[in-house]
Scaffold this motif. Sequence first.
Motif, PDB file in Angstrom:
ATOM      1  N   GLY A 219      13.333  20.819  20.304  1.00  8.74           N
ATOM      2  CA  GLY A 219      13.271  20.054  21.563  1.00  8.74           C
ATOM      3  C   GLY A 219      11.879  19.522  21.812  1.00  8.74           C
ATOM      4  O   GLY A 219      11.687  18.356  22.165  1.00  8.74           O
TER       5      GLY A 219
ATOM      6  N   SER B  91      12.976  18.265  30.420  1.00 11.48           N
ATOM      7  CA  SER B  91      11.736  17.747  29.827  1.00 11.48           C
ATOM      8  C   SER B  91      12.033  16.620  28.854  1.00 11.48           C
ATOM      9  O   SER B  91      11.341  15.596  28.842  1.00 11.48           O
ATOM     10  CB  SER B  91      10.987  18.860  29.095  1.00 11.48           C
ATOM     11  OG  SER B  91      10.913  19.989  29.900  1.00 11.48           O
ATOM     12  N   ILE B  92      13.069  16.800  28.054  1.00 16.42           N
ATOM     13  CA  ILE B  92      13.424  15.750  27.077  1.00 16.42           C
ATOM     14  C   ILE B  92      13.837  14.470  27.798  1.00 16.42           C
ATOM     15  O   ILE B  92      13.384  13.378  27.453  1.00 16.42           O
ATOM     16  CB  ILE B  92      14.550  16.240  26.127  1.00 16.42           C
ATOM     17  CG1 ILE B  92      13.996  17.299  25.177  1.00 16.42           C
ATOM     18  CG2 ILE B  92      15.141  15.086  25.326  1.00 16.42           C
ATOM     19  CD1 ILE B  92      15.030  17.981  24.312  1.00 16.42           C
TER      20      ILE B  92
ATOM     21  N   LEU C 164      14.511  22.611  28.982  1.00 19.91           N
ATOM     22  CA  LEU C 164      14.315  21.793  27.784  1.00 19.91           C
ATOM     23  C   LEU C 164      14.959  20.412  27.945  1.00 19.91           C
ATOM     24  O   LEU C 164      14.331  19.380  27.675  1.00 19.91           O
ATOM     25  CB  LEU C 164      14.933  22.524  26.588  1.00 19.91           C
ATOM     26  CG  LEU C 164      14.435  22.094  25.218  1.00 19.91           C
ATOM     27  CD1 LEU C 164      12.962  22.389  25.066  1.00 19.91           C
ATOM     28  CD2 LEU C 164      15.223  22.791  24.135  1.00 19.91           C
TER      29      LEU C 164
ATOM     30  N   ILE D 294      15.715  25.969  18.662  1.00 21.12           N
ATOM     31  CA  ILE D 294      16.156  24.957  19.647  1.00 21.12           C
ATOM     32  C   ILE D 294      14.957  24.468  20.460  1.00 21.12           C
ATOM     33  O   ILE D 294      14.743  23.262  20.630  1.00 21.12           O
ATOM     34  CB  ILE D 294      17.254  25.525  20.578  1.00 21.12           C
ATOM     35  CG1 ILE D 294      18.568  25.706  19.794  1.00 21.12           C
ATOM     36  CG2 ILE D 294      17.494  24.624  21.783  1.00 21.12           C
ATOM     37  CD1 ILE D 294      19.629  26.506  20.524  1.00 21.12           C
ATOM     38  N   VAL D 295      14.140  25.413  20.943  1.00 12.90           N
ATOM     39  CA  VAL D 295      12.975  25.035  21.771  1.00 12.90           C
ATOM     40  C   VAL D 295      11.981  24.233  20.939  1.00 12.90           C
ATOM     41  O   VAL D 295      11.492  23.182  21.372  1.00 12.90           O
ATOM     42  CB  VAL D 295      12.318  26.299  22.392  1.00 12.90           C
ATOM     43  CG1 VAL D 295      10.992  25.952  23.047  1.00 12.90           C
ATOM     44  CG2 VAL D 295      13.256  26.939  23.403  1.00 12.90           C
TER      45      VAL D 295
ATOM     46  N   TYR E  33      11.061  16.706  19.378  1.00  7.46           N
ATOM     47  CA  TYR E  33      11.770  15.482  19.767  1.00  7.46           C
ATOM     48  C   TYR E  33      11.101  14.821  20.981  1.00  7.46           C
ATOM     49  O   TYR E  33      10.894  13.615  21.027  1.00  7.46           O
ATOM     50  CB  TYR E  33      13.236  15.812  20.083  1.00  7.46           C
ATOM     51  CG  TYR E  33      14.024  14.615  20.548  1.00  7.46           C
ATOM     52  CD1 TYR E  33      14.302  13.569  19.678  1.00  7.46           C
ATOM     53  CD2 TYR E  33      14.455  14.520  21.866  1.00  7.46           C
ATOM     54  CE1 TYR E  33      15.003  12.454  20.104  1.00  7.46           C
ATOM     55  CE2 TYR E  33      15.150  13.406  22.302  1.00  7.46           C
ATOM     56  CZ  TYR E  33      15.428  12.384  21.420  1.00  7.46           C
ATOM     57  OH  TYR E  33      16.107  11.281  21.848  1.00  7.46           O
ATOM     58  N   MET E  34      10.724  15.687  21.954  1.00  4.59           N
ATOM     59  CA  MET E  34      10.083  15.203  23.185  1.00  4.59           C
ATOM     60  C   MET E  34       8.775  14.479  22.875  1.00  4.59           C
ATOM     61  O   MET E  34       8.531  13.377  23.343  1.00  4.59           O
ATOM     62  CB  MET E  34       9.773  16.423  24.049  1.00  4.59           C
ATOM     63  CG  MET E  34       9.970  16.217  25.487  1.00  4.59           C
ATOM     64  SD  MET E  34      10.267  17.763  26.330  1.00  4.59           S
ATOM     65  CE  MET E  34       9.177  18.922  25.647  1.00  4.59           C
TER      66      MET E  34
ATOM     67  N   ILE F  42      16.489  28.257  29.943  1.00  6.13           N
ATOM     68  CA  ILE F  42      15.705  27.644  28.851  1.00  6.13           C
ATOM     69  C   ILE F  42      16.291  26.277  28.475  1.00  6.13           C
ATOM     70  O   ILE F  42      15.563  25.287  28.374  1.00  6.13           O
ATOM     71  CB  ILE F  42      15.678  28.577  27.615  1.00  6.13           C
ATOM     72  CG1 ILE F  42      14.807  29.807  27.917  1.00  6.13           C
ATOM     73  CG2 ILE F  42      15.148  27.852  26.379  1.00  6.13           C
ATOM     74  CD1 ILE F  42      14.893  30.918  26.888  1.00  6.13           C
ATOM     75  N   ILE F  43      17.596  26.223  28.312  1.00  3.64           N
ATOM     76  CA  ILE F  43      18.256  24.968  27.910  1.00  3.64           C
ATOM     77  C   ILE F  43      18.066  23.893  28.981  1.00  3.64           C
ATOM     78  O   ILE F  43      17.745  22.744  28.666  1.00  3.64           O
ATOM     79  CB  ILE F  43      19.766  25.195  27.632  1.00  3.64           C
ATOM     80  CG1 ILE F  43      19.974  26.208  26.504  1.00  3.64           C
ATOM     81  CG2 ILE F  43      20.509  23.892  27.345  1.00  3.64           C
ATOM     82  CD1 ILE F  43      19.558  25.770  25.122  1.00  3.64           C
TER      83      ILE F  43
END
Lengths: 167, 175
Positions: free
Chosen positions: A25, B36-37, B33, A21-22, A28-29, B29-30
């Motif tokens: 992410g 940041s996204i 994330l 997931i990280v 994608y970022m 964490i989520i």
Amino acid sequence: MKMNKKGDKLISVYWFAILFIVAGGIVYMVSAFYGKPYDVREAEADILTTKIARCISEAGYLKEGVLTENFRENFAEICMINFQVEDVYGWRERGQYYVEVEFLDFDTKQKVFEISEGNEGLKPDCELEGETLPVCIERRFYSIDENGNQYQINMLSVVRKTEKNVQ
Amino acid sequence: MSSNFINKEHRKKGQVGETVTWIVATVIIIVILLLSISVAVTDIFDFKKFNYMKKTDVLASKSFFSYLLTESEGGTSVYKQLGAEDNLNEFNGVLAEKIFKKFYGDEYVHVWIGIQDTSEWQGPGSDLGFLKNDYFGGEASREFLNFVGETFNAGGIIPLNKNKNKNIILFLSKL
């Protein structure tokens, strides 16, 4: 002992899930950030304004012949402005630049002379707001001619090029 | 109560505590994330806007030169008037207001034009000789100069005498 083994397996799966997931992410970022183009149109319009100002005024005075029909007709050539663009997105058919210079009497604010060049169709977009519209810069400066006549010079520079600067 | 029962109870509490820690860590964490996204996607800080800093505002400095060359009815230029007098007079003060406040007042937070006389300057820490005037006020204080020095002096400085200790200054600052 059996319970501990089950728990360890579960935690490993969890760790891998978080890792993916990280990592996903971050990928994608980075792609979202670097995939977007830099919007340089404001700088471009500002450079255009400066170049024209330098062309019409020098050492505090309006250059000789600026307020003449010959200057108006050969404005781009005299000021060495080139509005040619890449042949993409139909840019050649539809001009991507527009400049307008108005000379007003400093005291009465009456327009005494005007020069324009480029795609005039871009001008109405300056009154609207939005990211995907052309960038317009309106600036003013003061100048005098050699006879001491005072002028307010209003300049409008418009740059479109939306496709390459905004996504 | 037997010691077996107490151990079981302790183990249960420990497991609950550990699970809560994992859940909280996952949520943190989520959230980080997602934050940041969203910053990268929406570009709320305008990272993708090409920022540039001009050392000089060409249009303002053109106005400044033309202002200094403007002659009053008697035929004396603003430059000569400022050289002969100690400060802005009614003619060049009002003209300066009409040009610099009206043209650049919206673009810049600070617009100041006036005279700096450094003939009595004693060295670092002493008065910088900015003369207050009736048209642009007393903004030319040390704080203002320090502030502008750190940010943006887009106008111009023209000496009014040969010793260069009397200058006419145009300050423009965006901050």
